[in-house]
Design a protein around this motif. Sequence first.
Motif, PDB file in Angstrom:
ATOM      1  N   MET A  90      30.650  33.291  32.950  1.00 37.31           N
ATOM      2  CA  MET A  90      30.404  32.225  31.968  1.00 37.31           C
ATOM      3  C   MET A  90      29.376  31.276  32.561  1.00 37.31           C
ATOM      4  O   MET A  90      29.465  30.920  33.733  1.00 37.31           O
ATOM      5  N   VAL A 101      27.945  28.454  37.150  1.00 41.13           N
ATOM      6  CA  VAL A 101      28.354  29.776  36.700  1.00 41.13           C
ATOM      7  C   VAL A 101      29.720  30.071  37.313  1.00 41.13           C
ATOM      8  O   VAL A 101      29.972  29.726  38.470  1.00 41.13           O
ATOM      9  N   ILE A 102      30.593  30.636  36.499  1.00 43.98           N
ATOM     10  CA  ILE A 102      31.874  31.093  37.040  1.00 43.98           C
ATOM     11  C   ILE A 102      32.043  32.561  36.644  1.00 43.98           C
ATOM     12  O   ILE A 102      31.460  33.027  35.663  1.00 43.98           O
ATOM     13  N   SER A 104      35.438  35.038  36.123  1.00 45.66           N
ATOM     14  CA  SER A 104      36.899  35.045  36.145  1.00 45.66           C
ATOM     15  C   SER A 104      37.431  36.470  36.069  1.00 45.66           C
ATOM     16  O   SER A 104      36.836  37.340  35.429  1.00 45.66           O
ATOM     17  N   GLY A 106      41.185  37.847  35.105  1.00 42.90           N
ATOM     18  CA  GLY A 106      42.453  37.307  34.609  1.00 42.90           C
ATOM     19  C   GLY A 106      42.333  35.803  34.526  1.00 42.90           C
ATOM     20  O   GLY A 106      41.370  35.282  33.960  1.00 42.90           O
ATOM     21  N   LYS A 107      43.264  35.088  35.143  1.00 41.56           N
ATOM     22  CA  LYS A 107      43.191  33.624  35.138  1.00 41.56           C
ATOM     23  C   LYS A 107      42.623  33.088  36.447  1.00 41.56           C
ATOM     24  O   LYS A 107      42.707  31.884  36.732  1.00 41.56           O
ATOM     25  N   LEU A 108      42.080  33.978  37.257  1.00 39.25           N
ATOM     26  CA  LEU A 108      41.552  33.568  38.563  1.00 39.25           C
ATOM     27  C   LEU A 108      40.033  33.422  38.515  1.00 39.25           C
ATOM     28  O   LEU A 108      39.326  34.310  38.045  1.00 39.25           O
ATOM     29  N   MET A 109      39.548  32.290  39.012  1.00 37.20           N
ATOM     30  CA  MET A 109      38.099  32.128  39.150  1.00 37.20           C
ATOM     31  C   MET A 109      37.686  32.723  40.487  1.00 37.20           C
ATOM     32  O   MET A 109      37.988  32.159  41.540  1.00 37.20           O
ATOM     33  N   LEU A 143      39.467  37.181  47.016  1.00 35.61           N
ATOM     34  CA  LEU A 143      40.261  36.248  46.213  1.00 35.61           C
ATOM     35  C   LEU A 143      41.232  37.022  45.323  1.00 35.61           C
ATOM     36  O   LEU A 143      42.395  36.625  45.174  1.00 35.61           O
ATOM     37  N   TYR A 147      45.250  36.408  45.516  1.00 35.82           N
ATOM     38  CA  TYR A 147      45.998  35.851  44.384  1.00 35.82           C
ATOM     39  C   TYR A 147      46.141  36.905  43.300  1.00 35.82           C
ATOM     40  O   TYR A 147      45.624  36.751  42.187  1.00 35.82           O
ATOM     41  N   ASP A 149      48.568  37.880  41.402  1.00 32.70           N
ATOM     42  CA  ASP A 149      49.284  37.536  40.161  1.00 32.70           C
ATOM     43  C   ASP A 149      48.370  36.809  39.183  1.00 32.70           C
ATOM     44  O   ASP A 149      48.350  37.135  37.998  1.00 32.70           O
ATOM     45  N   ALA A 150      47.652  35.815  39.673  1.00 35.80           N
ATOM     46  CA  ALA A 150      46.734  35.071  38.794  1.00 35.80           C
ATOM     47  C   ALA A 150      45.628  35.980  38.277  1.00 35.80           C
ATOM     48  O   ALA A 150      45.206  35.880  37.135  1.00 35.80           O
ATOM     49  N   ALA A 153      46.952  37.994  35.454  1.00 31.49           N
ATOM     50  CA  ALA A 153      47.502  37.223  34.315  1.00 31.49           C
ATOM     51  C   ALA A 153      46.544  37.241  33.130  1.00 31.49           C
ATOM     52  O   ALA A 153      45.356  37.401  33.302  1.00 31.49           O
TER      53      ALA A 153
END
Lengths: 153, 153
Positions: A90, A101-102, A104, A106-109, A143, A147, A149-150, A153
């Motif tokens: 994004m 800029v990111i 992602s 799932g819910k992890l950046m 990362l 993480y 789980d995140a 997600a």
Amino acid sequence: MSPNSEAVSLPDHPFIPEMVRQTRAFDSYGVNEDLGKAEILEPYVVTKEQRREMPVIGDPDEELIARLKAYYSAIAMRIEAGCGKMAAPMFNITHEGFGRVIISVGKLMVLDRSLRDVHRFGFPSLEKMCEDADKLVNNALKLVESYPDAAAA
Amino acid sequence: MSPNSEAVSLPDHPFIPEMVRQTRAFDSYGVNEDLGKAEILEPYVVTKEQRREMPVIGDPDEELIARLKAYYSAIAMRIEAGCGKMAAPMFNITHEGFGRVIISVGKLMVLDRSLRDVHRFGFPSLEKMCEDADKLVNNALKLVESYPDAAAA
């Protein structure tokens, strides 16, 4: 020799075909349609001298923004290939050439970068471009491992 | 009675003062400087009839984009108040009135929304606005609880 010469040799790196693919995908007006792989990637190489000559005033042009988006989208695709999960970039680029800029998963950046000097986006060489990309991709994959789980997600 | 009347009563909800603060913060030209709280929040209320009359063609105007950003920034501030960690919004709004907004806490995306119909951004009432905000904030806070490590990263 013209800088557009096909004699430029491309690094043998999985990031290269992804960059060709993404650059073509962002070429909405088809201006690069007839170009070969080396020619398509050539604008990503910006020498020190070229950087100095680049004006940083006014809006960054559309083709440059397209290259920036292709680059981070190619990184997202490499992250996806590395972890088997969808990675979505994004962008938020201001008229002044700043932005963020990111990427992602799932819910992890997995990537979060401030953009500065967008007007001068480029790399000293395609080898350096692949090297930088590897670092960003590996960092993102770490990362995802840290993480899970995140990321799921 | 004029719709700008100060007689509008404001809901007694912590989201209201945050919205006033954020709306003032995004008022870069100071056009709302002399308005009271009720007047500042009035443009967030868009009735069904008003929605129908709103053109969805062309770029959403700057004041509307400012209101959208103020709304999600106020949500970020409420998330911050709820979990004690910095929450940062990021926007990507296209000229056609589509887009995406995310709010991140650490490396966790606690809100991720597609934006459609930005031209018609608004709520049936300020009460409904607070209700919707509460849902988004609570959902975000649950995510922070579920993935504390990513949120602290």
